[in-house]
Design an enzyme around this catalytic site. Structure first.
Site, PDB file in Angstrom:
ATOM      1  N   TYR A   1       0.934  -1.249   0.025  1.00  0.00           N
ATOM      2  CA  TYR A   1       0.019   0.108  -0.033  1.00  0.00           C
ATOM      3  C   TYR A   1       0.910   1.193  -0.189  1.00  0.00           C
ATOM      4  CZ  TYR A   1      -3.514   3.620   1.611  1.00  0.00           C
ATOM      5  OH  TYR A   1      -4.266   4.620   1.635  1.00  0.00           O
TER       6      TYR A   1
ATOM      7  N   ASP B   1       9.087   3.046  -0.191  1.00  0.00           N
ATOM      8  CA  ASP B   1       7.984   3.779   0.592  1.00  0.00           C
ATOM      9  C   ASP B   1       8.319   3.241   2.036  1.00  0.00           C
ATOM     10  OD1 ASP B   1       5.926   4.475   2.049  1.00  0.00           O
ATOM     11  OD2 ASP B   1       4.261   3.584   0.432  1.00  0.00           O
TER      12      ASP B   1
ATOM     13  N   LYS C   1       4.175   9.141   8.479  1.00  0.00           N
ATOM     14  CA  LYS C   1       3.893   8.881  10.004  1.00  0.00           C
ATOM     15  C   LYS C   1       4.699   9.410  10.923  1.00  0.00           C
ATOM     16  CE  LYS C   1       0.601   5.439   8.195  1.00  0.00           C
ATOM     17  NZ  LYS C   1       0.525   4.463   7.111  1.00  0.00           N
TER      18      LYS C   1
HETATM   19  C1  LIG Z   1      -0.157   4.910   5.431  1.00  0.00           C
HETATM   20  C2  LIG Z   1       0.744   4.599   4.204  1.00  0.00           C
HETATM   21  C3  LIG Z   1       0.970   5.412   3.284  1.00  0.00           C
HETATM   22  C4  LIG Z   1       0.010   6.498   3.127  1.00  0.00           C
HETATM   23  O1  LIG Z   1      -0.024   7.718   3.885  1.00  0.00           O
HETATM   24  P1  LIG Z   1      -1.448   8.671   4.287  1.00  0.00           P
HETATM   25  O2  LIG Z   1      -0.396   9.673   5.252  1.00  0.00           O
HETATM   26  O3  LIG Z   1      -2.195   7.715   5.041  1.00  0.00           O
HETATM   27  O4  LIG Z   1      -1.581   9.141   3.049  1.00  0.00           O
HETATM   28  C5  LIG Z   1       1.682   5.194   1.946  1.00  0.00           C
HETATM   29  N1  LIG Z   1       2.536   4.296   2.235  1.00  0.00           N
HETATM   30  C6  LIG Z   1       2.649   3.317   3.393  1.00  0.00           C
HETATM   31  C7  LIG Z   1       3.598   2.233   3.430  1.00  0.00           C
HETATM   32  C8  LIG Z   1       1.684   3.461   4.495  1.00  0.00           C
HETATM   33  O5  LIG Z   1       1.632   2.783   5.498  1.00  0.00           O
END
Ligand SMILES: *Cc1c(COP(=O)(O)O)cnc(C)c1O
Length: 447
Positions: A158, A251, A279
């Site tokens: 994701y 990511d 995060k």
């Molecule tokens: C949470 C998440 C995102 C998206 O971040 P948001 O601030 O919710 O848009 C992207 N990549 C990873 C791996 C994530 O866990």
């Protein structure tokens, strides 16, 4: 002041979950599904959402007064737990000076320097307000830098709700993405090549076949549950990206500043071209970022020609929270978080045995992250994760909530232990976990 009389006639406590139920009923006609982000609705574990009144350290307190040891921690940002006094002070000090200017501030220069000092691949950084936005921007930059369009991603990974990445694979081989949500243009999904995680042959085949702008990966995927790379797989990503002429994008929205000071790239020493962060970097306020080598990042406007902007990017409150969060993350903090995760993971393995689930559940863990998979064999990719006994997971989560532990309400999410989780909290968790395993077997809901 309590008097003897009032002690003798305490007010009747509201029935459990009464206020949550009331708020949910009000929310349903006002917010889609009653929530502002889907997992919060707890539908995957077959119950209604819990409305939160406040957080204290490692605990959540809901609107009905129930306390839970929280393993969601806002899905990752709260590495120091809830309402850490120093972070709260940093935010309120910043707020007193003004909440947003749409002009540069000193804090964002400091935060950028701190990120560059920690994350091996990052020489320059651009802040955004969400991980989704950071991903979208990194992909635009990768496409501009390579003059190519196709992006390779992994099934079950994701990267935010970016149109083109809401694509999933069929099984086995690399497939061109088909939209995983109505409203995603077919063209956007078609530019996404999806490969199973940890599948070396499929990765080699896809990187031989397609001209890619980028390979994007969570280096330790944690959105299909935690599924670490098999030995050599991250190195293969680097090698195949180079062979293909694609950029490698990590990511690290979850892993960044969590699994090590500089994220998974710091631990593995596999260095991507671009890194997406989020995060932890916002310390519980909305902040994310992308960064990489100077020559790539200087393509971003106004240094370069790739447009990207944001009204609240580098917001002073979020920057203050992020800076304080990173400042508190020293070597001791990482050692503590690793030890807490290990205590919890080993304890959950024991709870699986003691609760009668040996051979039907197991724990995957890296420092700062873990998942309890309801499956005998190790999970190596999304197909394995999807084959877990999700009904049993749901029953176990409901049983945990009833015992004061708040787990992620989906088999496909990781637990986020924090530095606020002390040994007493872990012990409470493990007692609840053992009892929950025994309970779901006893009532047949997991068998
Ligand atoms: C949470 C998440 C995102 C998206 O971040 P948001 O601030 O919710 O848009 C992207 N990549 C990873 C791996 C994530 O866990």
């Amino acid at each position: 002041m309590s008097t003897r009389a009032s002690e003798e006639t305490p007010p009747a406590p509201p029935p459990a979950a009464a206020r949550s139920a009331e708020l949910y009923a009000r929310a349903l006609p006002l917010l889609p599904g009653g929530v502002n982000s889907p997992v919060r609705a707890m539908r995957a574990i077959g119950r209604d959402p819990i409305f939160v009144a406040r957080g204290e350290g490692c605990e959540l307190i809901d609107v009905d007064g129930n306390r839970y040891v929280d393993y969601v921690c806002s899905w990752g940002p709260l590495i120091h737990g809830h309402a850490h006094p120093e972070i709260v002070r940093a935010v309120s000090d910043a707020a007193a000076l003004g909440t947003s200017f749409g002009a540069p501030t000193p804090g964002e220069v400091e935060l950028a320097a701190e990120i560059v000092a920690r994350v091996p691949s990052v020489e320059m950084v651009r802040m955004t307000s969400s991980g989704t936005e950071a991903t979208m921007s990194a992909l635009r930059l990768a496409r501009a830098a390579t003059g190519r369009e196709a992006i390779l991603k992994f099934a079950g990974a994701y990267h935010g709700h970016v149109d083109g990445l809401l694509a999933e694979a069929g099984s086995g081989l690399a497939t061109q993405g088909i939209p995983a949500s109505p409203g995603v243009p077919e063209a956007a999904a078609k530019a996404t090549i999806v490969v199973p995680w940890n599948d070396r042959d499929a990765l080699v085949a896809a990187t031989n076949h397609y001209e890619l702008a980028a390979i994007v990966a969570e280096p330790y995927p944690a959105n299909m549950g935690l599924v670490p790379p098999q030995p050599g797989f991250l190195e293969l990503l680097r090698e195949r990206a180079d062979h293909n002429g694609a950029l490698l994008i990590f990511d690290e929205v979850i892993t960044g500043f969590r699994v090590a000071p500089g994220g998974a790239q710091d631990r593995s020493q596999v260095i991507p071209d671009l890194t997406i962060m989020g995060k932890v970097i916002g310390g519980g306020l909305p902040a994310a970022a992308y960064g990489g080598r100077r020559e790539l990042m200087e393509r971003i406007a106004p240094a370069g020609d790739v447009y990207q902007a944001g009204t609240l990017s580098g917001n002073p409150l979020a920057v203050a929270a992020g800076l304080k969060t990173l400042e508190l993350l020293d070597a001791t903090a990482y050692a503590t978080l690793a030890r807490t995760t290990e205590l919890l993971a080993d304890g959950l393995r024991e709870a699986i045995r003691a609760g009668g689930w040996f051979g039907r559940a197991h724990v995957a863990s890296v420092p700062g992250l873990l998942t309890v998979f309801f499956r005998r064999d190790r999970v190596k990719d999304y197909a394995d994760a999807a084959a877990c006994d999700r009904d049993a997971y749901a029953a176990w989560c409901r049983a945990l909530l009833a015992r004061g532990v708040y787990p992620p309400a989906s088999q496909f999410e990781a637990w986020f232990p924090s530095l606020a989780h002390d040994e007493a909290a872990v012990e409470r968790t493990l007692a609840a976990a053992t009892a929950a395993f025994a309970a779901i077997d006893a009532d047949g809901s997991g068998a």
